[in-house]
Design a protein around this motif. Structure first.
Motif, PDB file in Angstrom:
ATOM      1  N   ARG A  49       8.298-106.051  11.058  1.00 53.92           N
ATOM      2  CA  ARG A  49       7.600-105.004  11.807  1.00 53.92           C
ATOM      3  C   ARG A  49       8.517-103.797  11.999  1.00 53.92           C
ATOM      4  NH1 ARG A  49       4.663-106.365  17.432  1.00 53.92           N
ATOM      5  NH2 ARG A  49       3.037-106.978  15.936  1.00 53.92           N
ATOM      6  N   LEU A  50       7.964-102.601  11.838  1.00 60.30           N
ATOM      7  CA  LEU A  50       8.676-101.365  12.142  1.00 60.30           C
ATOM      8  C   LEU A  50       8.335-100.939  13.567  1.00 60.30           C
ATOM      9  CD1 LEU A  50       8.016 -99.369   8.834  1.00 60.30           C
ATOM     10  CD2 LEU A  50       9.893-100.938   9.362  1.00 60.30           C
ATOM     11  N   VAL A  51       9.360-100.636  14.349  1.00 59.40           N
ATOM     12  CA  VAL A  51       9.178-100.227  15.741  1.00 59.40           C
ATOM     13  C   VAL A  51       9.886 -98.894  15.952  1.00 59.40           C
ATOM     14  CG1 VAL A  51       9.524-100.807  18.169  1.00 59.40           C
ATOM     15  CG2 VAL A  51       9.063-102.628  16.510  1.00 59.40           C
ATOM     16  N   VAL A  52       9.129 -97.898  16.368  1.00 60.53           N
ATOM     17  CA  VAL A  52       9.664 -96.562  16.594  1.00 60.53           C
ATOM     18  C   VAL A  52       9.654 -96.274  18.094  1.00 60.53           C
ATOM     19  CG1 VAL A  52       9.418 -94.102  16.109  1.00 60.53           C
ATOM     20  CG2 VAL A  52       8.751 -95.792  14.378  1.00 60.53           C
ATOM     21  N   PRO A  53      10.805 -96.034  18.719  1.00 59.08           N
ATOM     22  CA  PRO A  53      10.804 -95.573  20.108  1.00 59.08           C
ATOM     23  C   PRO A  53      10.342 -94.122  20.152  1.00 59.08           C
ATOM     24  CG  PRO A  53      13.041 -95.636  19.252  1.00 59.08           C
ATOM     25  CD  PRO A  53      12.163 -96.202  18.172  1.00 59.08           C
ATOM     26  N   ALA A  54       9.420 -93.800  21.051  1.00 58.26           N
ATOM     27  CA  ALA A  54       8.837 -92.463  21.105  1.00 58.26           C
ATOM     28  C   ALA A  54       8.590 -92.078  22.559  1.00 58.26           C
ATOM     29  CB  ALA A  54       7.536 -92.427  20.302  1.00 58.26           C
ATOM     30  N   ASN A  55       8.149 -90.847  22.761  1.00 62.70           N
ATOM     31  CA  ASN A  55       7.941 -90.369  24.120  1.00 62.70           C
ATOM     32  C   ASN A  55       6.926 -89.236  24.144  1.00 62.70           C
ATOM     33  OD1 ASN A  55      10.042 -87.849  23.959  1.00 62.70           O
ATOM     34  ND2 ASN A  55      10.892 -89.673  22.973  1.00 62.70           N
ATOM     35  N   HIS A  56       6.417 -88.938  25.344  1.00 69.21           N
ATOM     36  CA  HIS A  56       5.307 -87.999  25.471  1.00 69.21           C
ATOM     37  C   HIS A  56       5.273 -87.427  26.885  1.00 69.21           C
ATOM     38  CE1 HIS A  56       3.890 -91.904  26.952  1.00 69.21           C
ATOM     39  NE2 HIS A  56       3.138 -91.198  27.782  1.00 69.21           N
ATOM     40  N   SER A  57       4.471 -86.387  27.071  1.00 66.98           N
ATOM     41  CA  SER A  57       4.072 -85.976  28.412  1.00 66.98           C
ATOM     42  C   SER A  57       2.557 -86.076  28.484  1.00 66.98           C
ATOM     43  CB  SER A  57       4.541 -84.559  28.731  1.00 66.98           C
ATOM     44  OG  SER A  57       3.840 -83.607  27.964  1.00 66.98           O
ATOM     45  N   SER A  58       2.052 -86.144  29.706  1.00 72.56           N
ATOM     46  CA  SER A  58       0.619 -86.393  29.865  1.00 72.56           C
ATOM     47  C   SER A  58      -0.005 -85.387  30.822  1.00 72.56           C
ATOM     48  CB  SER A  58       0.396 -87.810  30.394  1.00 72.56           C
ATOM     49  OG  SER A  58      -0.983 -88.101  30.495  1.00 72.56           O
ATOM     50  N   ALA A  59      -1.305 -85.201  30.673  1.00 73.43           N
ATOM     51  CA  ALA A  59      -2.056 -84.381  31.620  1.00 73.43           C
ATOM     52  C   ALA A  59      -2.284 -85.174  32.904  1.00 73.43           C
ATOM     53  CB  ALA A  59      -3.397 -83.973  31.007  1.00 73.43           C
ATOM     54  N   PRO A  60      -2.431 -84.514  34.052  1.00 76.17           N
ATOM     55  CA  PRO A  60      -2.733 -85.231  35.297  1.00 76.17           C
ATOM     56  C   PRO A  60      -4.038 -86.005  35.184  1.00 76.17           C
ATOM     57  CG  PRO A  60      -2.096 -82.951  35.742  1.00 76.17           C
ATOM     58  CD  PRO A  60      -2.304 -83.066  34.260  1.00 76.17           C
ATOM     59  N   PRO A  61      -4.168 -87.098  35.914  1.00 81.23           N
ATOM     60  CA  PRO A  61      -5.408 -87.879  35.845  1.00 81.23           C
ATOM     61  C   PRO A  61      -6.592 -87.098  36.416  1.00 81.23           C
ATOM     62  CG  PRO A  61      -3.995 -88.659  37.623  1.00 81.23           C
ATOM     63  CD  PRO A  61      -3.181 -87.683  36.829  1.00 81.23           C
ATOM     64  N   THR A  62      -7.760 -87.486  36.002  1.00 74.81           N
ATOM     65  CA  THR A  62      -8.986 -86.839  36.484  1.00 74.81           C
ATOM     66  C   THR A  62      -9.070 -86.919  38.004  1.00 74.81           C
ATOM     67  OG1 THR A  62     -10.129 -87.413  34.438  1.00 74.81           O
ATOM     68  CG2 THR A  62     -11.494 -86.818  36.328  1.00 74.81           C
ATOM     69  N   GLY A  63      -9.347 -85.807  38.633  1.00 79.14           N
ATOM     70  CA  GLY A  63      -9.451 -85.774  40.085  1.00 79.14           C
ATOM     71  C   GLY A  63      -8.172 -85.401  40.799  1.00 79.14           C
ATOM     72  N   SER A  64      -7.061 -85.330  40.074  1.00 82.01           N
ATOM     73  CA  SER A  64      -5.784 -84.983  40.690  1.00 82.01           C
ATOM     74  C   SER A  64      -5.754 -83.502  41.038  1.00 82.01           C
ATOM     75  CB  SER A  64      -4.633 -85.304  39.737  1.00 82.01           C
ATOM     76  OG  SER A  64      -3.409 -84.803  40.240  1.00 82.01           O
ATOM     77  N   THR A  65      -5.035 -83.165  42.116  1.00 85.07           N
ATOM     78  CA  THR A  65      -4.852 -81.768  42.488  1.00 85.07           C
ATOM     79  C   THR A  65      -3.637 -81.154  41.808  1.00 85.07           C
ATOM     80  OG1 THR A  65      -3.561 -82.427  44.435  1.00 85.07           O
ATOM     81  CG2 THR A  65      -5.949 -82.123  44.733  1.00 85.07           C
ATOM     82  N   ASP A  66      -2.915 -81.935  41.001  1.00 83.26           N
ATOM     83  CA  ASP A  66      -1.758 -81.411  40.273  1.00 83.26           C
ATOM     84  C   ASP A  66      -2.200 -80.393  39.232  1.00 83.26           C
ATOM     85  OD1 ASP A  66      -0.096 -83.007  41.730  1.00 83.26           O
ATOM     86  OD2 ASP A  66       0.208 -84.501  40.162  1.00 83.26           O
ATOM     87  N   THR A  67      -1.310 -79.474  38.917  1.00 86.72           N
ATOM     88  CA  THR A  67      -1.612 -78.452  37.915  1.00 86.72           C
ATOM     89  C   THR A  67      -1.228 -78.880  36.509  1.00 86.72           C
ATOM     90  OG1 THR A  67       0.558 -77.385  38.111  1.00 86.72           O
ATOM     91  CG2 THR A  67      -1.171 -76.681  39.647  1.00 86.72           C
ATOM     92  N   GLY A  68      -0.365 -79.894  36.382  1.00 87.26           N
ATOM     93  CA  GLY A  68       0.146 -80.310  35.081  1.00 87.26           C
ATOM     94  C   GLY A  68       1.524 -79.755  34.803  1.00 87.26           C
ATOM     95  N   ALA A  69       1.983 -78.816  35.642  1.00 87.55           N
ATOM     96  CA  ALA A  69       3.316 -78.245  35.479  1.00 87.55           C
ATOM     97  C   ALA A  69       4.384 -79.051  36.203  1.00 87.55           C
ATOM     98  CB  ALA A  69       3.329 -76.804  35.987  1.00 87.55           C
ATOM     99  N   GLU A  70       3.976 -80.058  36.957  1.00 90.12           N
ATOM    100  CA  GLU A  70       4.936 -80.884  37.681  1.00 90.12           C
ATOM    101  C   GLU A  70       5.844 -81.621  36.694  1.00 90.12           C
ATOM    102  OE1 GLU A  70       1.423 -80.061  40.088  1.00 90.12           O
ATOM    103  OE2 GLU A  70       1.687 -80.937  38.107  1.00 90.12           O
ATOM    104  N   PRO A  71       7.130 -81.807  37.038  1.00 89.09           N
ATOM    105  CA  PRO A  71       8.081 -82.414  36.096  1.00 89.09           C
ATOM    106  C   PRO A  71       7.963 -83.920  35.950  1.00 89.09           C
ATOM    107  CG  PRO A  71       9.181 -81.919  38.163  1.00 89.09           C
ATOM    108  CD  PRO A  71       7.798 -81.347  38.277  1.00 89.09           C
ATOM    109  N   LYS A  72       7.025 -84.548  36.626  1.00 86.74           N
ATOM    110  CA  LYS A  72       6.964 -86.008  36.615  1.00 86.74           C
ATOM    111  C   LYS A  72       6.148 -86.597  35.474  1.00 86.74           C
ATOM    112  CE  LYS A  72       2.966 -86.318  39.746  1.00 86.74           C
ATOM    113  NZ  LYS A  72       2.488 -86.859  41.041  1.00 86.74           N
TER     114      LYS A  72
END
Length: 249
Positions: A49-72
């Motif tokens: 099996r080939l396994v690639v470590p990867a990473n991403h950022s995500s949009a805030p969940p539906t209903g959240s008051t976050d703008t998406g610019a938060e660093p978390k």
């Protein structure tokens, strides 16, 4: 997300083939593989099996008051192929987004018992360390427990690399800057217990340093590729051959 294939040891590569549809979720935004090498499992039920470590950022969940610019909103995940890279899918995904541990830029190694050790940078988190790690017992499909801070790996917030050495009692290595306040003092750390505890065994350079990657070479040598410079971390990319006897002692 794209794949290319080389059949001549990297001299030439095939055309780009896009695999985004099976490797990126609709709510993911920024996306990266590695940076650094992936692994091909050598033992157990998922050998090959080939396994690639990867990473991403995500949009805030539906209903959240976050703008998406938060660093978390950062997370680490794995990509898996069981047919030599013909098809790809997502394995585990860390999407806690709690602001305490924000996983990003991950790296992986197959341990001597066949489990996979994942190590990751903590991006903008408030945890007790700048690195975190976790274990997978099912070939990268899931983590046994969520990522946890790894306080032995002292250094700045930066990418790092892990390498499971074959032979010489199979130690696990980590490369990355070791200055806790700045990107400097590239060093190799060693774990004799599969990443639970780490010791600094080899200081590569006192200079500024940033990203790195490692490979095991013939003749009990580890190759280290890393960014470095006198006044800036990105002045040059250096490759060094380091005898394992100087690291594992």
């Amino acid at each position: 997300v794209f794949v290319q294939v080389s059949r001549d040891d990297g001299k030439t590569f095939s055309a780009l083939r896009e695999i985004t549809a099976t490797t990126k979720r609709p709510d993911w935004r920024w996306y990266a593989t590695g940076p650094g090498h992936a692994i091909a499992l050598a033992q157990g039920p998922h050998a090959g099996r080939l396994v690639v470590p990867a990473n991403h950022s995500s949009a805030p969940p539906t209903g959240s008051t976050d703008t998406g610019a938060e660093p978390k909103y950062y997370g680490a995940h794995s990509l898996i192929s069981d047919d030599h890279g013909a098809t790809w899918r997502i394995g585990f995904s860390d999407d806690s987004f709690d602001g305490v541990l924000n996983t990003n830029e991950s790296t992986a190694a197959e341990l001597r018992d066949g489990t996979i050790y994942f190590n990751t940078r903590d991006q903008n988190g408030t945890s007790s360390a700048t690195r975190a790690d976790g274990i997978s017992e099912d070939g990268g499909e899931s983590l046994v427990a969520p990522y946890a801070p790894q306080s032995d790996l002292i250094g700045p917030v930066v990418q790092g690399s892990v390498l499971q050495v074959r032979g010489m009692d199979w130690p696990l290595l980590y490369s990355g800057p070791s200055d806790p306040r700045s990107r400097a003092r590239m060093a190799i750390r060693v774990s004799e217990d599969g990443g639970k505890n780490w010791e600094q065994r080899y200081l590569v350079s006192e200079q500024r340093a940033a990203y790195s990657d490692m490979v095991q070479l013939p003749g009990q040598v580890v190759g280290l590729l890393y960014e470095t410079g006198v006044t800036d971390t990105h002045e040059t990319i250096r490759f060094e051959r380091i005898p394992l006897a100087e690291v594992v002692r």
